[in-house]
Design a protein around this motif. Structure first.
Motif, mmCIF file in Angstrom:
data_model
loop_
_atom_site.group_PDB
_atom_site.id
_atom_site.type_symbol
_atom_site.label_atom_id
_atom_site.label_comp_id
_atom_site.label_asym_id
_atom_site.label_seq_id
_atom_site.Cartn_x
_atom_site.Cartn_y
_atom_site.Cartn_z
ATOM 1 N N THR A 143 0.881 -1.327 0.037
ATOM 2 C CA THR A 143 0.139 -0.090 0.032
ATOM 3 C C THR A 143 0.878 1.224 0.111
ATOM 4 O OG1 THR A 143 -0.603 -0.683 2.283
ATOM 5 C CG2 THR A 143 -2.352 -0.419 1.101
ATOM 6 N N ALA A 144 1.901 1.096 0.657
ATOM 7 C CA ALA A 144 2.972 2.242 0.616
ATOM 8 C C ALA A 144 3.438 2.502 -0.914
ATOM 9 C CB ALA A 144 4.113 1.923 1.561
ATOM 10 N N VAL A 145 3.865 1.525 -1.497
ATOM 11 C CA VAL A 145 4.167 1.534 -3.027
ATOM 12 C C VAL A 145 3.171 2.029 -3.703
ATOM 13 C CG1 VAL A 145 4.671 0.230 -4.979
ATOM 14 C CG2 VAL A 145 5.814 -0.466 -2.698
ATOM 15 N N ASP A 146 1.705 1.858 -3.362
ATOM 16 C CA ASP A 146 0.750 2.475 -4.290
ATOM 17 C C ASP A 146 0.751 3.914 -3.877
ATOM 18 O OD1 ASP A 146 -0.016 -0.033 -5.140
ATOM 19 O OD2 ASP A 146 -1.615 -0.168 -3.887
ATOM 20 N N VAL A 147 1.073 4.369 -2.593
ATOM 21 C CA VAL A 147 0.924 5.781 -2.432
ATOM 22 C C VAL A 147 2.297 6.392 -3.147
ATOM 23 C CG1 VAL A 147 1.154 7.676 -0.659
ATOM 24 C CG2 VAL A 147 -0.295 5.594 -0.217
ATOM 25 N N CYS A 148 3.023 5.858 -3.032
ATOM 26 C CA CYS A 148 4.572 6.320 -3.724
ATOM 27 C C CYS A 148 4.403 6.563 -5.262
ATOM 28 C CB CYS A 148 5.786 5.409 -3.718
ATOM 29 S SG CYS A 148 6.944 5.855 -4.479
ATOM 30 N N ARG A 149 3.604 5.331 -5.939
ATOM 31 C CA ARG A 149 3.303 5.396 -7.396
ATOM 32 C C ARG A 149 2.384 6.766 -7.570
ATOM 33 N NH1 ARG A 149 2.860 -0.917 -7.756
ATOM 34 N NH2 ARG A 149 5.107 -1.190 -8.240
ATOM 35 N N ARG A 150 1.240 6.899 -6.843
ATOM 36 C CA ARG A 150 0.420 7.702 -7.013
ATOM 37 C C ARG A 150 0.963 9.248 -6.953
ATOM 38 N NH1 ARG A 150 -4.325 9.419 -3.290
ATOM 39 N NH2 ARG A 150 -5.388 11.094 -4.530
ATOM 40 N N ASN A 151 1.895 9.400 -5.989
ATOM 41 C CA ASN A 151 2.447 10.887 -5.656
ATOM 42 C C ASN A 151 3.234 11.036 -7.165
ATOM 43 O OD1 ASN A 151 1.611 11.968 -3.327
ATOM 44 N ND2 ASN A 151 2.749 10.534 -2.292
ATOM 45 N N ALA A 152 4.093 9.976 -7.562
ATOM 46 C CA ALA A 152 4.978 10.092 -8.859
ATOM 47 C C ALA A 152 3.949 10.570 -10.154
ATOM 48 C CB ALA A 152 5.728 8.798 -8.953
ATOM 49 N N ASP A 153 2.997 9.989 -10.186
ATOM 50 C CA ASP A 153 2.245 10.176 -11.241
ATOM 51 C C ASP A 153 1.353 11.575 -10.866
ATOM 52 O OD1 ASP A 153 2.183 7.853 -12.333
ATOM 53 O OD2 ASP A 153 0.355 6.969 -11.845
ATOM 54 N N ILE A 154 0.980 12.026 -9.990
ATOM 55 C CA ILE A 154 0.686 13.398 -9.631
ATOM 56 C C ILE A 154 1.748 14.525 -10.064
ATOM 57 C CG2 ILE A 154 -0.340 15.089 -7.939
ATOM 58 C CD1 ILE A 154 -1.660 12.471 -6.525
ATOM 59 N N LEU A 155 2.891 14.096 -9.662
ATOM 60 C CA LEU A 155 3.920 15.049 -9.807
ATOM 61 C C LEU A 155 4.693 15.111 -11.223
ATOM 62 C CD1 LEU A 155 4.952 14.982 -6.086
ATOM 63 C CD2 LEU A 155 4.120 16.934 -7.036
ATOM 64 N N LYS A 156 4.216 13.993 -11.843
ATOM 65 C CA LYS A 156 4.448 13.709 -13.265
ATOM 66 C C LYS A 156 6.283 13.507 -13.220
ATOM 67 C CE LYS A 156 1.309 16.661 -15.466
ATOM 68 N NZ LYS A 156 0.194 15.971 -14.949
ATOM 69 N N VAL A 157 6.578 12.528 -12.317
ATOM 70 C CA VAL A 157 7.855 11.979 -12.342
ATOM 71 C C VAL A 157 8.190 10.651 -12.889
ATOM 72 C CG1 VAL A 157 9.737 11.084 -10.392
ATOM 73 C CG2 VAL A 157 8.379 13.091 -10.006
ATOM 74 N N ALA A 158 8.707 10.745 -14.001
ATOM 75 C CA ALA A 158 8.795 9.384 -14.868
ATOM 76 C C ALA A 158 10.054 8.787 -14.474
ATOM 77 C CB ALA A 158 8.923 10.066 -16.339
#
Ligand SMILES: C[S@@+](CC[C@H](N)C(=O)[O-])C[C@H]1O[C@@H](n2cnc3c(N)ncnc32)[C@H](O)[C@@H]1O
Length: 278
Positions: A143-158
């Motif tokens: 679930t932490a990995v999901d939160v990290c991925r969501r933040n990366a998506d929102i902040l457009k970190v590729a």
């Protein structure tokens, strides 16, 4: 429900919760900044806004952290989504990011690993400031990995790859120029775990065996196998763990070992460089 203005809602909340918490929660409900609250104290709240604000204040009275109630927390120059699955990013962790950014060239490729990424606070900050770098972010909690991925998506970190795993277990054969980690380091019997925000944060994010040193010890002992020649390992640790960290780094033959204090003057991060002769 009585109609209330911004200043009345705040005045009522100030009698039960911390002033700054009340301001943050009302800003969150109204989706405005602090300047708006100061400029329009007589603006009326809608019934739904009053209800939502009252509910958040009640939950804050019971101790729920403001960051979880708002679903976000500022870190470095970012706003990160947070849920109960992740540690609320702390200001002292920004020191680790600052040290990492000094070591990563801005114009060259660099392979970076963040162990125990949680919300992605460290990994995403590094990835955004060093677009030439490739960052791997690992966490044992899916679930932490999901939160990290969501933040990366929102902040457009590729340039970030978040993976679920136990420390280095999924990284067999890989080498990194820099490994950073803010691992769990609170002793399992520390009474602070039952107080304040800590009692609501995931225990897996906070505490470790061996008086808080178990994860730090594991990471320092294993890191040389995953570091490139002259690669660096940087760790955040507890207020009284700097000396023990430096000893572990010396025992593993790291060079250029040092610790830096946080803004409160407490030694908070330690690190070293893989022995140049290896
Ligand atoms: C102190 S939190 C740090 C979170 C984030 N890096 C930060 O600084 O805000 C430690 C993180 O390590 C993760 N963790 C704990 N044990 C782990 C393990 N064996 N392997 C990988 N991650 C682990 C927890 O889930 C948690 O997200």
């Amino acid at each position: 429900m009585q109609p209330v203005t911004i200043s009345q809602a705040l005045a009522a909340a100030y009698s039960t919760i911390n002033k700054i918490d009340a301001i943050l929660l009302l800003q969150h409900v109204l989706i405005v900044n602090h300047a708006f609250l100061l400029t329009y104290p007589d603006q009326m709240l809608t019934a739904q806004q009053v209800e939502k604000f009252s509910s958040l204040v009640q939950q804050r009275i019971k101790g729920l952290p403001v960051a979880y109630l708002m679903g976000e927390r500022a870190f470095f120059d970012l706003t990160l989504k947070v849920t109960e699955a992740v540690l609320i990013p702390r200001p002292e962790t920004e020191l680790l990011v600052e040290w990492a950014l000094k070591l990563i060239p801005s114009d060259e490729f660099c392979n970076v690993l963040d162990l125990g990424t949680g919300s992605g606070a460290i990994a995403i900050s590094i990835a955004r400031h060093r677009p030439q770098a490739q960052v791997v972010a690992v966490d044992l909690s899916p679930t932490a990995v999901d939160v990290c991925r969501r933040n990366a998506d929102i902040l457009k970190v590729a340039n970030l790859n978040a993976i679920n795993g136990n420390w280095f277990d999924e990284l067999s054969g890989e080498k990194f120029d820099l490994i950073v980690s803010n691992p769990p380091y609170v002793a399992e019997d520390d009474p602070h775990l039952l107080q304040g925000d800590l009692q609501f944060e995931p225990r897996i994010a906070l505490s470790a065996g061996e008086h808080g040193m178990a994860c730090i010890t594991h990471i320092i002992n294993a890191a040389p196998d995953y570091l490139s020649k002259e690669g660096w390992l940087l760790l955040e640790h507890g207020y009284d763990q700097a000396e023990a960290c430096r000893k572990l780094l010396r025992d593993m033959d790291f060079s250029n070992i040092c610790s830096y204090p946080d803004l409160a003057g407490i030694m908070r991060v330690s690190g070293g460089q893989l022995n140049l002769s290896i």
